[in-house]
Design a protein around this motif. Sequence first.
Motif: not given
Length: 347
Positions: A294-321
């Motif tokens: 598990l890694v921490d989301c790199g988006a400012p102000g998120c702080g969520k923990v997610f499991r990446p599939v590839g090399g992503e550092t943003y969680c899914g909701p933050c990539r959309i936002e």
Amino acid sequence: MFLHAIPPVRAFTKVSNALLAHPRLGADAKVLIAYIQSVQGHTPLTWHKPLSAYAAELGMKPGRFRAAKKELVENGFVHDLPDRNAKGQRITRQWVSNVPLSEDAVHRLDELSKQGASPSAPEPAAGEPGDSPVGGVTETKTTTKTKTNPTLPPSEPVGAGTAPADAAPEPEESEPDPAPEKPDEPDEPEYDVLQLAAAERVLRELKTARNDLYLGARDAHALAPHAALWLARGESLSTLWRELTVSLPNRLVENAHGFVRDRLLRKAPPVPELGARPQPQPQPVEPAPRPRPLVDCGAPGCGKVFRPVGGETYCGPCRIEHPEFARVCEAMSERPWAPLPHAGPAV
């Protein structure tokens, strides 16, 4: 249940067990076929009464007769062939058989009957009664197949056991040499339950090749072990099917059980030697892939923990936002990012 049965010696009718145990024929259809066979003094060229007339002689109601005839027609025992007589009138030539017949076979028999050749067995038929006077002796002619033994030499008369004085002494019999030991034969491979079920399924489907190769459930179950040995000896299902259906005789097969059993035993593949048998190779067991950490989301102000599939550092909701920041981080990443399931790859 106790059974007391006396086999008849005269005035009887032969009915096959396959007909009596047919799973798709009712009692009325079986009795009707057996009764037609019992009619004496007729051949297929002189049977002018329709099937309904024999049903009426049995006291069969019209509804029961229609149901019985429908079963016989659907299973290939009765065929109605339209034709015209000498006056040009439309008639129906009805063929009844005690074995299932295909349309081509019935048309061939119909052509033979029109030419005056009888396709039935020669007279007298088995079980036909004869005219014998009361208290008299009936002379019957029977033809049996017997195995003849070679003619034996005549036996010596009594008193001929003493040899004359000037007879030469017989040489002493020497003990026969011991028979050479036979090499050990390879053991018969055993079939499993899956091979037995597959072999029985092939036997049940032989009717699709020709109608006269129909095997009931009891016959297919009895012949399945012989067919399963083919699979245990390394033959495939296609090879088993081809050997059972290739080079079939032009005439109708009267006993499908005996015909298939003869082919299974006569064409059976040889028992493979122990060294030639294919040994099952153990399949390598691959270890289950370990889940990524598990890694921490790199988006400012998120702080969520997610499991990446590839090399992503943003969680899914933050990539959309924050799509612009996500594209910049994806371009700087060493590994490609997995596309969003609903958004597709980034453009």
